[in-house]
Scaffold this motif. Structure first.
Motif, PDB file in Angstrom:
ATOM      1  N   ARG A  78      51.833  89.996  50.983  1.00 22.45           N
ATOM      2  CA  ARG A  78      51.187  88.885  51.699  1.00 22.45           C
ATOM      3  C   ARG A  78      52.182  87.767  51.989  1.00 22.45           C
ATOM      4  O   ARG A  78      52.130  87.127  53.046  1.00 22.45           O
ATOM      5  N   ALA A  79      53.084  87.517  51.025  1.00 22.18           N
ATOM      6  CA  ALA A  79      54.066  86.449  51.207  1.00 22.18           C
ATOM      7  C   ALA A  79      55.084  86.806  52.288  1.00 22.18           C
ATOM      8  O   ALA A  79      55.481  85.959  53.092  1.00 22.18           O
ATOM      9  N   LEU A  80      55.502  88.077  52.309  1.00 18.91           N
ATOM     10  CA  LEU A  80      56.494  88.510  53.290  1.00 18.91           C
ATOM     11  C   LEU A  80      55.906  88.664  54.686  1.00 18.91           C
ATOM     12  O   LEU A  80      56.560  88.356  55.685  1.00 18.91           O
ATOM     13  N   LEU A  81      54.660  89.153  54.749  1.00 19.98           N
ATOM     14  CA  LEU A  81      54.019  89.463  56.031  1.00 19.98           C
ATOM     15  C   LEU A  81      52.632  88.835  56.061  1.00 19.98           C
ATOM     16  O   LEU A  81      51.647  89.480  55.686  1.00 19.98           O
ATOM     17  N   PRO A  82      52.508  87.573  56.450  1.00 22.14           N
ATOM     18  CA  PRO A  82      51.209  86.900  56.453  1.00 22.14           C
ATOM     19  C   PRO A  82      50.147  87.709  57.206  1.00 22.14           C
ATOM     20  O   PRO A  82      50.395  88.221  58.293  1.00 22.14           O
ATOM     21  N   GLY A  83      48.969  87.832  56.593  1.00 25.90           N
ATOM     22  CA  GLY A  83      47.876  88.590  57.179  1.00 25.90           C
ATOM     23  C   GLY A  83      47.800  90.019  56.697  1.00 25.90           C
ATOM     24  O   GLY A  83      46.751  90.668  56.780  1.00 25.90           O
ATOM     25  N   VAL A  84      48.931  90.536  56.172  1.00 26.67           N
ATOM     26  CA  VAL A  84      48.976  91.917  55.704  1.00 26.67           C
ATOM     27  C   VAL A  84      48.462  91.986  54.273  1.00 26.67           C
ATOM     28  O   VAL A  84      48.793  91.149  53.433  1.00 26.67           O
ATOM     29  N   ARG A  85      47.638  92.989  53.984  1.00 22.17           N
ATOM     30  CA  ARG A  85      47.160  93.271  52.636  1.00 22.17           C
ATOM     31  C   ARG A  85      47.439  94.728  52.326  1.00 22.17           C
ATOM     32  O   ARG A  85      47.303  95.587  53.207  1.00 22.17           O
ATOM     33  N   THR A  86      47.821  95.032  51.097  1.00 22.93           N
ATOM     34  CA  THR A  86      48.039  96.430  50.722  1.00 22.93           C
ATOM     35  C   THR A  86      46.846  97.028  49.993  1.00 22.93           C
ATOM     36  O   THR A  86      46.779  98.248  49.815  1.00 22.93           O
ATOM     37  N   TYR A  87      45.907  96.190  49.565  1.00 23.29           N
ATOM     38  CA  TYR A  87      44.749  96.666  48.809  1.00 23.29           C
ATOM     39  C   TYR A  87      43.572  95.750  49.085  1.00 23.29           C
ATOM     40  O   TYR A  87      43.743  94.536  49.246  1.00 23.29           O
ATOM     41  N   GLY A  88      42.366  96.331  49.176  1.00 23.63           N
ATOM     42  CA  GLY A  88      41.191  95.494  49.379  1.00 23.63           C
ATOM     43  C   GLY A  88      39.916  96.305  49.432  1.00 23.63           C
ATOM     44  O   GLY A  88      39.926  97.543  49.330  1.00 23.63           O
ATOM     45  N   SER A  89      38.804  95.606  49.594  1.00 25.98           N
ATOM     46  CA  SER A  89      37.483  96.227  49.685  1.00 25.98           C
ATOM     47  C   SER A  89      37.166  96.513  51.143  1.00 25.98           C
ATOM     48  O   SER A  89      37.313  95.648  52.010  1.00 25.98           O
ATOM     49  N   ALA A  90      36.740  97.727  51.405  1.00 26.10           N
ATOM     50  CA  ALA A  90      36.393  98.133  52.755  1.00 26.10           C
ATOM     51  C   ALA A  90      34.867  98.262  52.874  1.00 26.10           C
ATOM     52  O   ALA A  90      34.128  97.865  51.974  1.00 26.10           O
ATOM     53  N   GLY A  91      34.394  98.809  53.989  1.00 21.61           N
ATOM     54  CA  GLY A  91      32.959  98.914  54.215  1.00 21.61           C
ATOM     55  C   GLY A  91      32.279  99.945  53.337  1.00 21.61           C
ATOM     56  O   GLY A  91      32.911 100.859  52.796  1.00 21.61           O
ATOM     57  N   ASN A  92      30.969  99.793  53.167  1.00 21.95           N
ATOM     58  CA  ASN A  92      30.140 100.756  52.437  1.00 21.95           C
ATOM     59  C   ASN A  92      30.626 101.017  51.015  1.00 21.95           C
ATOM     60  O   ASN A  92      30.606 102.145  50.524  1.00 21.95           O
TER      61      ASN A  92
END
Length: 210
Positions: free
Chosen positions: A125-139
């Motif tokens: 996130r610090a290197l590439l603002p807006g980019v995430r490598t992990y998170g909650s998706a739909g359903n």
């Protein structure tokens, strides 16, 4: 249940304000497959998927205003060329930079491991603002992006429904299909995407990409 999609993601913007995200998966639980996510200048999000099963899976993981199953053709090389229903675009890939070399230095089995991907989420996130490598998706799904290489996209052409979308620009504003965007600067990323799902019937896995 975890499903692994192994291939490439390309994100790019156009002067018209339309942004494109290509997912090309030579190896996936659904067999070799390709999809393109399109966000219009007004924020309308459209999925163009090569198969019905891929459309169902992607639409259950991300958010779209319209989902279409269309013929998809792709040619890979230094220049990639993609046709997806009403959309035609091509882009040229430049040599990898420092970040691409850093990603290449991580052993692939480690780069694909969810625990490692969660660990590097904050630095990414610090290197590439807006980019995430992990998170909650739909359903109720969770998702991990294991990047293993990165090349800049240096030029592109695109047209939708016969209308020229203009030359290449940064991905501004960020796309809103899921919990994160592609890098702001257009890029082609070698990636393994792992999706943890409460349940989804799939076809046998195909071979890994060359």
């Amino acid at each position: 249940m975890r499903y692994r999609f192994d291939g490439w993601i390309a994100g790019l913007g156009t002067a018209s304000g339309t942004r494109l995200v290509l997912g090309h998966w030579p190896s996936s639980p659904l067999g070799p497959s390709t999809d393109v996510m399109v966000e219009s200048p007004a924020g309308r999000r459209t999925l163009l998927a090569g198969t019905r099963r891929l459309a169902e899976f992607v639409a259950a993981t991300y958010a779209f205003d319209e989902v279409r199953t269309v013929p998809v053709e792709i040619v890979r090389g230094r220049t990639w060329a993609v046709t997806a229903g009403p959309l035609r675009f091509s882009f040229r890939v430049g040599p990898r930079g420092a970040l691409g070399r850093l990603l290449r230095a991580v052993p692939p089995p480690l780069a694909r491991r969810p625990a490692w991907i969660r660990l590097i989420d904050l630095p990414a996130r610090a290197l590439l603002p807006g980019v995430r490598t992990y998170g909650s998706a739909g359903n109720g799904r969770r998702e991990w992006y294991g990047a293993q290489d990165l090349h800049p996209i240096t030029a592109a052409t695109a047209e939708l429904d016969g209308v020229d979308l203009g030359p290449l620009t940064d991905v501004i504003p960020p796309v809103r299909f899921g919990f994160g965007s592609t890098p702001r600067r257009p890029a082609l990323v070698r990636v393994t995407t792992t999706v943890a799902s409460p349940g989804f019937r799939t076809a046998p896995r195909s071979a890994r990409p060359a």
